[in-house]
Write a protein that holds these residues in place. Structure first.
Motif, PDB file in Angstrom:
ATOM      1  N   ILE A 184       0.894  -1.317   0.134  1.00 12.95           N
ATOM      2  CA  ILE A 184       0.006   0.050  -0.021  1.00 12.95           C
ATOM      3  C   ILE A 184       0.860   1.106  -0.016  1.00 12.95           C
ATOM      4  O   ILE A 184       0.324   2.326   0.281  1.00 12.95           O
ATOM      5  N   ALA A 185       1.853   1.339  -0.463  1.00 11.64           N
ATOM      6  CA  ALA A 185       3.034   2.258  -0.611  1.00 11.64           C
ATOM      7  C   ALA A 185       2.511   3.045  -1.983  1.00 11.64           C
ATOM      8  O   ALA A 185       2.612   2.099  -2.883  1.00 11.64           O
ATOM      9  N   VAL A 186       2.401   4.266  -1.899  1.00 16.17           N
ATOM     10  CA  VAL A 186       2.181   4.998  -3.076  1.00 16.17           C
ATOM     11  C   VAL A 186       3.172   5.174  -4.248  1.00 16.17           C
ATOM     12  O   VAL A 186       4.415   5.540  -3.664  1.00 16.17           O
ATOM     13  N   PHE A 187       3.138   4.764  -5.445  1.00 19.74           N
ATOM     14  CA  PHE A 187       4.155   5.029  -6.570  1.00 19.74           C
ATOM     15  C   PHE A 187       4.131   6.420  -6.758  1.00 19.74           C
ATOM     16  O   PHE A 187       3.430   7.106  -6.692  1.00 19.74           O
ATOM     17  N   GLN A 188       5.645   6.790  -6.621  1.00 10.17           N
ATOM     18  CA  GLN A 188       6.020   8.018  -6.942  1.00 10.17           C
ATOM     19  C   GLN A 188       6.045   8.446  -8.568  1.00 10.17           C
ATOM     20  O   GLN A 188       6.317   7.540  -9.288  1.00 10.17           O
ATOM     21  N   LYS A 189       6.153   9.578  -8.698  1.00 15.40           N
ATOM     22  CA  LYS A 189       6.451  10.296 -10.033  1.00 15.40           C
ATOM     23  C   LYS A 189       5.183   9.960 -11.011  1.00 15.40           C
ATOM     24  O   LYS A 189       5.633   9.394 -12.303  1.00 15.40           O
ATOM     25  N   GLY A 190       4.090   9.712 -10.682  1.00 17.75           N
ATOM     26  CA  GLY A 190       2.959   9.626 -11.549  1.00 17.75           C
ATOM     27  C   GLY A 190       2.266   8.100 -11.130  1.00 17.75           C
ATOM     28  O   GLY A 190       2.976   7.302 -10.980  1.00 17.75           O
ATOM     29  N   TYR A 191       1.114   8.306 -11.041  1.00 18.10           N
ATOM     30  CA  TYR A 191       0.238   7.165 -10.610  1.00 18.10           C
ATOM     31  C   TYR A 191       0.129   6.534 -12.205  1.00 18.10           C
ATOM     32  O   TYR A 191       0.308   6.832 -13.231  1.00 18.10           O
ATOM     33  N   LEU A 192      -0.212   5.087 -12.059  1.00 15.41           N
ATOM     34  CA  LEU A 192      -0.177   4.171 -12.981  1.00 15.41           C
ATOM     35  C   LEU A 192       0.927   3.356 -12.770  1.00 15.41           C
ATOM     36  O   LEU A 192       1.142   2.285 -13.443  1.00 15.41           O
ATOM     37  N   GLY A 193       1.851   4.069 -12.124  1.00 21.78           N
ATOM     38  CA  GLY A 193       3.213   3.157 -11.637  1.00 21.78           C
ATOM     39  C   GLY A 193       3.850   2.355 -12.678  1.00 21.78           C
ATOM     40  O   GLY A 193       4.082   2.818 -13.833  1.00 21.78           O
ATOM     41  N   PRO A 194       3.852   1.075 -12.076  1.00 21.98           N
ATOM     42  CA  PRO A 194       4.459   0.106 -13.225  1.00 21.98           C
ATOM     43  C   PRO A 194       3.633   0.014 -14.678  1.00 21.98           C
ATOM     44  O   PRO A 194       4.230  -0.704 -15.466  1.00 21.98           O
ATOM     45  N   LEU A 195       2.640   0.432 -14.626  1.00 22.33           N
ATOM     46  CA  LEU A 195       1.862   0.377 -16.024  1.00 22.33           C
ATOM     47  C   LEU A 195       1.895   1.630 -16.907  1.00 22.33           C
ATOM     48  O   LEU A 195       1.439   1.485 -17.793  1.00 22.33           O
ATOM     49  N   LYS A 196       2.687   2.496 -16.609  1.00 21.34           N
ATOM     50  CA  LYS A 196       3.115   3.834 -17.227  1.00 21.34           C
ATOM     51  C   LYS A 196       3.735   3.337 -18.788  1.00 21.34           C
ATOM     52  O   LYS A 196       3.266   4.132 -19.645  1.00 21.34           O
ATOM     53  N   GLU A 197       4.546   2.376 -18.728  1.00 24.08           N
ATOM     54  CA  GLU A 197       5.006   1.996 -19.946  1.00 24.08           C
ATOM     55  C   GLU A 197       4.077   1.504 -21.033  1.00 24.08           C
ATOM     56  O   GLU A 197       4.057   1.922 -21.931  1.00 24.08           O
ATOM     57  N   VAL A 198       3.589   0.475 -20.404  1.00 24.31           N
ATOM     58  CA  VAL A 198       2.515  -0.446 -21.291  1.00 24.31           C
ATOM     59  C   VAL A 198       1.426   0.528 -21.859  1.00 24.31           C
ATOM     60  O   VAL A 198       1.017   0.453 -23.071  1.00 24.31           O
ATOM     61  N   LEU A 199       1.292   1.494 -20.837  1.00 25.56           N
ATOM     62  CA  LEU A 199      -0.056   2.302 -21.389  1.00 25.56           C
ATOM     63  C   LEU A 199       0.414   3.340 -22.041  1.00 25.56           C
ATOM     64  O   LEU A 199      -0.449   4.338 -22.799  1.00 25.56           O
ATOM     65  N   GLY A 200       1.721   4.060 -21.718  1.00 27.14           N
ATOM     66  CA  GLY A 200       2.100   5.319 -22.330  1.00 27.14           C
ATOM     67  C   GLY A 200       1.341   6.459 -21.966  1.00 27.14           C
ATOM     68  O   GLY A 200       1.292   7.616 -22.370  1.00 27.14           O
TER      69      GLY A 200
END
Ligand code: GLA
Length: 689
Positions: A510-526
């Motif tokens: 439950i720790a919030v991903f930093q530098k933009g939500y979508l976290g680990p999905l940022k690359e696949v979603l662009g």
């Protein structure tokens, strides 16, 4: 279903002969034959009769009825009787009764009053299972074991000392050191730091918002406790009767523990179904639950319980009018059930459930309900070919219990309230909007596919999803290790992935991903998300498509939530029209390898969902069927033979245009070509000729 090596549709229900004098048993068998019953569930709540005291086991009455059933060719699904422990056991070992969140131990006097972690309860069920399995090993009526009954129905959360100790042990195994735990739980916040394992209490109600990671870990711990409780009996039974399949009947709502974790310990999955006959959209509720239970083992399942007419636990219990019981039985078959079973065979004369309907009502065999039961039994007896066939889906929806428990309160689903005080009580941890519900979101996406009669598997987020054409992860709030790689590989190889607002926000602690939500999905979603705007009740925004997707309207409404996102590599297909973030993306498409990943930053109105799902189906070659309102189509397959179930949930006649070809209607025996008329609550099962 091949249980007992017989290809047939299983038909029957929970049978409690112990509630009746033995003369009635003869009548029961006669009526069962008349109704084409071929299996009954026995023994489910009979522990007190099977074990009158700690050292005595008596199976005489159960032997007699087992023998009678065997002589009449009726199989037995044998309950291990452990869901309602006897009074003497609860008196002798007070720790068996579970403790509520307010610290109150429940009194004896109902079922499911046991604590999932009570060592004395576990010892007792182990012994009972051993005695029963040894006694009934090789009995010709024994076709299936039915362990316990509806795990966690009433006792999903316990806060007793045994649970506290077991939780401390579980945490020690998980985290290794107390420092590790403090770091993972973020206990520096509000000065919560723990110095030893013994200091960790169960997360009961406190003064206000609580540590979400602790709450989630407690929920995970209890969830695993239910699995290990099941294994307590499963292992004994498996060892003594290795050839008899084993199941346990789940409730239709799955928030109380992670059902998918039972996957390796069930020979067949089974579910209890009680949709509300007073709700005209109940069949949509059912379709999702049928898909969930079918997807658990990805093979046919058992409808273990449904009501012949009304239940006794809705505020007002609507009756099932003529033909509705038949229709809903066929709906279960359509979605992959190989059985139609009921709670219960004969309506109880006494006890808590005397106003619950049954296959044989209080009125007896001359009743409408029993006539319908007999008519259905007769039909099902002819449908043996369907048994063992399955629904094949090209679309999967991912269900993640951790995201569910992190978004909706892990302590009580549906308790969220707009009333501020209730909000704080029911929300064990603060959350941006009570209007957001994980499961409601999942349901919303399921319904969009279901509306076009596209079959969907609902699988756990850690199942292998590489075989599907389209994978949807609604509100995937938590992204756990391994998921990024799985989803990137899937899309790279040509899959379509879709996720929604407030996804990829937290990690497994439950720790919030930093530098933009979508976290680990940022690359696949662009895409990355900068901030989020929960919309007030009744407020909305507008999705502006402006011709970017052919065949779509220029705009669609949307509600509940707006993520404020920035596209990096993704193409923006729609933008928000209102607010300071007007012009920012609300629908994006990212080409990633051979496939595409879509991100939807809001809750679109149903019109968008219809067009979007239609577009996906058309572009990915997925069969979709737009049918008259209330008509559902589900297809089962076996050995290249297709069984098309057309189900009319409407109260009026419906006319359906059939696809090209000639069909035999297995229920009426008539040939059909071109079109089909379905009566109110009518059913047709068509197979190509
Ligand atoms: C559950 C239980 C049954 C019975 C029914 C009543 O499904 O498993 O024993 O109480 O509810 O609807």
């Amino acid at each position: 279903m091949l249980i007992g090596n017989k290809r047939r549709i299983i038909y029957g229900g929970d049978y409690f002969p112990e509630q009746w004098p033995e003369e009635t048993w003869q009548e029961d068998i006669r009526l069962m034959k008349q109704a084409h019953v071929n299996m009954v569930s026995l023994g489910i709540f009979s522990w007190a009769l099977l074990q009158p005291d700690e050292d005595t086991f008596t199976f005489d009455w159960l032997d007699r009825i087992m023998d009678m059933l065997a002589a009449n060719d009726i199989d037995v699904c044998l309950g291990t009787a452990t869901a309602a422990q006897p009074n003497w056991l609860s008196r002798k070992y007070a720790d068996i009764l579970f403790v509520r969140e307010n610290g109150q131990r429940v009194a004896y006097g109902s079922r499911q009053s046991y604590c999932v972690n009570s060592p004395n309860y576990r010892k007792a069920i182990h012994r009972l299972a051993e005695e029963m399995a040894t006694h009934y090993k090789g009995h010709s009526a024994l076709a299936l074991w039915h362990i316990n009954n509806e795990y966690a129905n009433k006792n999903s959360m316990c806060f007793c000392e045994n649970c506290e100790k077991a939780f401390q042990k579980w945490l020690r195994e998980k985290y290794g050191t107390i420092e590790n735990l403090n770091e993972s739980w973020g206990t520096v916040f509000w000065s919560e730091i723990y110095r030893s394992w013994e200091e960790i209490n169960t997360p009961q109600v406190s003064a206000g918002g609580r540590n979400g990671t602790k709450l989630l870990d407690y929920k995970r711990f209890l969830s695993e406790s239910f699995l290990s409780l099941y294994q307590e009996e499963y292992n004994v039974i498996r060892a003594i009767t290795p050839d008899v399949p084993v199941t346990t009947n789940f409730e239709a709502d799955w928030g109380k523990f992670d059902h998918y974790k039972f996957r390796d310990y069930l020979d067949v999955a089974s579910l209890n179904f009680y949709p509300d006959p007073g709700n005209p959209a109940a069949y949509k509720w059912s379709a999702l639950r049928h898909s969930m239970i079918r997807s658990l083992l990805q093979k046919p399942f058992i409808l273990m319980e449904q009501a012949a007419s009304q239940v006794d636990w809705y505020p007002v219990n609507a009756i099932k009018p003529p033909d509705l019981m038949r229709l809903w039985s066929y709906q279960a078959l359509a979605h992959g059930s190989d059985s139609v079973m009921f709670f219960q065979w004969r309506a109880s004369k006494q006890g808590a459930e005397k106003y619950h309907s049954a296959m044989v009502p209080h009125y007896g065999e001359k009743s409408r309900v029993f006539r319908e039961i007999c008519a259905l039994g007769e039909e099902l007896a002819k449908l043996t070919d369907i048994a063992g066939s399955n629904v094949e889906a090209e679309v999967a929806i991912l269900l993640d219990n951790d995201s569910w428990w992190s978004v909706d309160s892990p302590y009580g689903f549906g308790l969220k309230s707009l009333d501020n005080e209730l909000f704080w009580m029911s929300n064990a941890q603060p959350f941006p909007s009570v209007l957001v519900s994980y499961f409601a979101e999942l349901e919303y996406y399921y319904e969009a596919f279901h509306a076009l009669n596209i079959p969907v598997d609902v699988i756990a987020v850690d199942y292998d999803f590489s075989k599907y054409k389209v994978v949807v992860a609604p509100l995937l709030h938590m992204v756990k290790p391994g998921f990024k790689q799985a989803v990137e590989e899937f899309v790279h190889r040509g899959g379509i992935f879709i996720t929604t607002y407030f996804s990829g926000v937290i990690d497994e602690n439950i720790a919030v991903f930093q530098k933009g939500y979508l976290g680990p999905l940022k690359e696949v979603l662009g895409v990355k998300v900068e901030e989020f705007n929960p919309l007030l009740p009744g407020a909305s925004n507008v999705m502006n498509i402006g011709g970017k997707i052919e065949g779509f309207a220029a705009t669609y409404g949307c509600t509940i939530w707006c993520d404020v996102a920035h596209a990096t590599t993704a193409k923006t297909l729609a933008t928000f029209a209102q607010g300071f973030y007007a012009g920012s993306p609300c629908l994006t498409e990212n080409h990633f390898g051979e496939g595409k990943a879509y991100y939807i930053a809001t809750r679109p109105d149903p019109e968008f969902m219809r067009d979007f799902v239609g577009y996906l189906a058309a572009t990915r070659g997925i069969e979709a069927h737009e049918l008259p309102q209330g008509v559902e189509l589900v297809t089962r397959l076996r050995d290249n033979r297709k069984f098309h179930f057309y189900l009319n949930h409407a109260k009026e006649k419906r006319h359906v245009t059939l696809p090209h070809g000639r069909f035999l209607d297995l229920l009426s025996g008539e040939n059909r070509e071109g079109a089909l008329t379905l009566d109110r609550y009518g059913v047709s099962i068509l197979t190509e000729v």
